[in-house]
Design an enzyme around this catalytic site. Structure first.
Site, PDB file in Angstrom:
ATOM      1  NE  ARG A 150      75.189 -16.539  62.277  1.00  0.00           N
ATOM      2  CZ  ARG A 150      74.564 -17.714  62.347  1.00  0.00           C
ATOM      3  NH1 ARG A 150      73.444 -17.913  61.713  1.00  0.00           N
ATOM      4  NH2 ARG A 150      75.096 -18.694  63.025  1.00  0.00           N
TER       5      ARG A 150
ATOM      6  NE  ARG B 201      69.359 -19.087  57.580  1.00  0.00           N
ATOM      7  CZ  ARG B 201      69.501 -19.946  58.577  1.00  0.00           C
ATOM      8  NH1 ARG B 201      69.289 -21.224  58.373  1.00  0.00           N
ATOM      9  NH2 ARG B 201      69.832 -19.528  59.779  1.00  0.00           N
TER      10      ARG B 201
ATOM     11  NE  ARG C 182      72.563 -21.803  52.414  1.00  0.00           N
ATOM     12  CZ  ARG C 182      72.672 -23.104  52.192  1.00  0.00           C
ATOM     13  NH1 ARG C 182      72.878 -23.549  50.966  1.00  0.00           N
ATOM     14  NH2 ARG C 182      72.576 -23.962  53.172  1.00  0.00           N
TER      15      ARG C 182
ATOM     16  CE1 TYR D  94      77.812 -25.697  66.540  1.00  0.00           C
ATOM     17  CE2 TYR D  94      79.310 -24.123  67.549  1.00  0.00           C
ATOM     18  CZ  TYR D  94      78.026 -24.478  67.154  1.00  0.00           C
ATOM     19  OH  TYR D  94      76.979 -23.629  67.376  1.00  0.00           O
TER      20      TYR D  94
HETATM   21  O1  CP3 Z   1      77.143 -12.056  60.727  1.00  0.00           O
HETATM   22  C1  CP3 Z   1      77.214 -12.256  59.489  1.00  0.00           C
HETATM   23  O2  CP3 Z   1      76.337 -11.902  58.689  1.00  0.00           O
HETATM   24  C2  CP3 Z   1      78.480 -12.888  58.949  1.00  0.00           C
HETATM   25  C3  CP3 Z   1      78.459 -14.286  58.702  1.00  0.00           C
HETATM   26  C4  CP3 Z   1      78.327 -15.300  59.844  1.00  0.00           C
HETATM   27  C5  CP3 Z   1      77.674 -16.543  59.672  1.00  0.00           C
HETATM   28  N1  CP3 Z   1      77.861 -17.285  60.796  1.00  0.00           N
HETATM   29  C6  CP3 Z   1      76.957 -16.957  58.447  1.00  0.00           C
HETATM   30  C7  CP3 Z   1      76.040 -18.109  58.509  1.00  0.00           C
HETATM   31  C8  CP3 Z   1      78.857 -15.280  61.146  1.00  0.00           C
HETATM   32  C9  CP3 Z   1      79.601 -14.170  61.887  1.00  0.00           C
HETATM   33  C10 CP3 Z   1      78.558 -16.545  61.725  1.00  0.00           C
HETATM   34  C11 CP3 Z   1      78.993 -16.920  63.089  1.00  0.00           C
HETATM   35  C12 CP3 Z   1      78.625 -18.236  63.631  1.00  0.00           C
HETATM   36  N2  CP3 Z   1      78.454 -19.419  62.965  1.00  0.00           N
HETATM   37  C13 CP3 Z   1      78.471 -18.498  65.014  1.00  0.00           C
HETATM   38  C14 CP3 Z   1      78.686 -17.492  66.133  1.00  0.00           C
HETATM   39  C15 CP3 Z   1      77.531 -16.562  66.312  1.00  0.00           C
HETATM   40  C16 CP3 Z   1      76.272 -17.203  66.837  1.00  0.00           C
HETATM   41  O3  CP3 Z   1      75.274 -17.134  66.092  1.00  0.00           O
HETATM   42  O4  CP3 Z   1      76.294 -17.748  67.935  1.00  0.00           O
HETATM   43  C17 CP3 Z   1      78.144 -19.860  65.158  1.00  0.00           C
HETATM   44  C18 CP3 Z   1      77.864 -20.589  66.460  1.00  0.00           C
HETATM   45  C19 CP3 Z   1      78.155 -20.443  63.841  1.00  0.00           C
HETATM   46  C20 CP3 Z   1      77.938 -21.865  63.477  1.00  0.00           C
HETATM   47  C21 CP3 Z   1      76.766 -22.013  62.577  1.00  0.00           C
HETATM   48  N3  CP3 Z   1      76.726 -21.631  61.248  1.00  0.00           N
HETATM   49  C22 CP3 Z   1      75.508 -22.576  62.890  1.00  0.00           C
HETATM   50  C23 CP3 Z   1      75.116 -23.120  64.261  1.00  0.00           C
HETATM   51  C24 CP3 Z   1      74.738 -22.521  61.734  1.00  0.00           C
HETATM   52  C25 CP3 Z   1      73.375 -23.136  61.526  1.00  0.00           C
HETATM   53  C26 CP3 Z   1      72.334 -22.419  62.280  1.00  0.00           C
HETATM   54  C27 CP3 Z   1      71.819 -21.282  61.483  1.00  0.00           C
HETATM   55  O5  CP3 Z   1      71.669 -20.188  62.019  1.00  0.00           O
HETATM   56  O6  CP3 Z   1      71.522 -21.550  60.306  1.00  0.00           O
HETATM   57  C28 CP3 Z   1      75.501 -21.878  60.724  1.00  0.00           C
HETATM   58  C29 CP3 Z   1      75.082 -21.581  59.332  1.00  0.00           C
HETATM   59  C30 CP3 Z   1      75.188 -20.167  58.874  1.00  0.00           C
HETATM   60  N4  CP3 Z   1      76.230 -19.327  59.109  1.00  0.00           N
HETATM   61  C31 CP3 Z   1      74.249 -19.481  58.039  1.00  0.00           C
HETATM   62  C32 CP3 Z   1      74.787 -18.194  57.811  1.00  0.00           C
HETATM   63  C33 CP3 Z   1      74.189 -17.115  56.942  1.00  0.00           C
HETATM   64  C34 CP3 Z   1      72.977 -20.074  57.493  1.00  0.00           C
HETATM   65  C35 CP3 Z   1      73.364 -21.008  56.416  1.00  0.00           C
HETATM   66  C36 CP3 Z   1      72.299 -21.177  55.371  1.00  0.00           C
HETATM   67  O7  CP3 Z   1      72.168 -20.283  54.519  1.00  0.00           O
HETATM   68  O8  CP3 Z   1      71.663 -22.229  55.370  1.00  0.00           O
END
Ligand code: CP3
Length: 349
Positions: free
Chosen positions: A32, A36, A45, A158
């Site tokens: 990640r 943010r 964003r 999910y």
């Molecule tokens: O790693 C990186 O920088 C690459 C991008 C990436 C994102 N999500 C961007 C993202 C990757 C590899 C993921 C993987 C992901 N997404 C997982 C597996 C890894 C883990 O954290 O367990 C899962 C379960 C998700 C599903 C997901 N996406 C959730 C549960 C959420 C909301 C919770 C949160 O952390 O905000 C997201 C949103 C998300 N995915 C954001 C980002 C940058 C935040 C979105 C925003 O800007 O509001």
């Protein structure tokens, strides 16, 4: 280990380590890392408004992928997208609501199978792949571009619940009640996800990571059936089409089953979560590359304890192929200076 060694100095450091070489200074990237905690991400964003729209706009998604590389010079960039691109591309409604995380129209496995449409995926996959090619063009040769997808089990949790849950109870219950359709759903996800990874590789991804964030909640028999079997299938299909591209598995929380996961899936590397003892990581490092496992909360807290833990992780894993990373994604409250300190310390002798 020696048979995995394909020593090639012209390859980027992360790829060398994924092929089994141990480096004195390990390559470093953070799960990640685009997100943010970076003001430049928050700015884009806010302009895009919708998270999926960001993922499907190659110009923006490429820019976001590159932001952490410019700031911290990590050894790898990871494609900016999400694991929920797969259900969205298959036709399930996916939304990201501010402060609530993802929301899908959750459904039972049988209803999902009747509704999902594989033919639909091409258009959205090609937008993601355009991001991949733009990023690869912008990166220098010593940086690796990592593609990714979610593992079938985690993505299915999910798709069934419609949102994140603390224990994945809706998916576990649905799967126990209708094993046949659940197996078919995982099979479909394994095939579509492999096509998606192959497309990312053809566009320029040099390694891929399969995120199984919720692998740690299953009994061992179901772990074999819902985590190991679909991952093994994906890797087998992937090797037939892209034999040289390393695969990182991340069965988060499944510490006691890690060795079995490694042996039965054929991954090149395993992502280790924060709770895995360093001695266990070292021992897994005899058969594969290990990645991890700094606590994201310690990176957020910073200070002397952070410094000493980074030192301990490096010490415990010296001599084994190790990629420095967190045990889970970076938190949005992480101060930038702590990330700078981490990279500096990992790269010091
Ligand atoms: O790693 C990186 O920088 C690459 C991008 C990436 C994102 N999500 C961007 C993202 C990757 C590899 C993921 C993987 C992901 N997404 C997982 C597996 C890894 C883990 O954290 O367990 C899962 C379960 C998700 C599903 C997901 N996406 C959730 C549960 C959420 C909301 C919770 C949160 O952390 O905000 C997201 C949103 C998300 N995915 C954001 C980002 C940058 C935040 C979105 C925003 O800007 O509001």
């Amino acid at each position: 280990m020696t048979d995995r060694l394909t020593k090639n100095a012209s390859q980027p450091k992360l790829i060398r380590v994924l092929k089994g070489e141990a480096e004195t200074i390990p390559p470093v990237w953070l799960m990640r890392q685009a997100g943010r905690y970076l003001p430049e991400y928050r700015e884009l964003r806010a302009r895009a408004n919708d998270f999926l729209h960001l993922c499907y706009t190659p110009e923006w998604a490429a820019e976001i992928t590159l932001q952490p590389i410019r700031r911290f010079e990590f050894d790898a960039a990871i494609l900016f997208a999400d694991i929920l691109i797969i259900p969205d591309a298959l036709g399930q409604n996916v939304r990201f609501e501010e402060g609530h995380g993802p929301r899908l129209d959750g459904m039972m496995p049988g209803d999902l199978l009747a509704m999902l449409d594989r033919e639909k995926t091409g258009e959205k996959f090609s937008l993601i792949c355009e991001t991949v090619s733009r990023v690869r063009e912008a990166l220098t040769a010593e940086k690796t571009l990592i593609g990714f997808c979610g593992a079938p089990w985690t993505v299915a949790t999910y798709m069934i619940a419609g949102h994140g849950t603390p224990d994945q109870a809706p998916a576990r219950t649905a799967a126990y009640r209708d094993r046949e359709n659940f197996d078919r759903l995982l099979d479909l996800l394994a095939e579509v996800s492999t096509d998606y990874l192959v497309a990312q590789i053809e566009a320029g991804a040099q390694a891929v990571q399969i995120f199984d964030s919720w692998a740690g909640v299953l009994p061992d028999e179901e772990f074999d059936r819902w985590v190991i079997a679909p991952t093994a299938k994906m890797i087998k299909l992937l090797r037939m089409r892209c034999p040289d591209v390393p695969v990182i598995g991340f069965p988060r929380g499944a510490d006691g089953l890690s060795q079995r996961f490694i042996e039965q899936t054929g991954v090149d590397a395993i992502g280790c979560n924060t709770a895995m003892p360093l001695a266990q990581m070292r021992s897994l490092g005899k058969s594969v590359t290990v990645q991890g496992n700094l606590d994201p909360l310690l990176l957020e807290a910073g200070g002397l304890l952070l410094e000493s833990r980074i030192h301990d992780i490096r010490g415990a894993l010296s001599g084994v192929p190790h990629i420095f990373n967190l045990g889970h994604g970076i938190l949005k409250t992480t101060p930038i200076e702590h990330v700078e300190q981490l990279v500096k310390q990992v790269r010091s002798n």
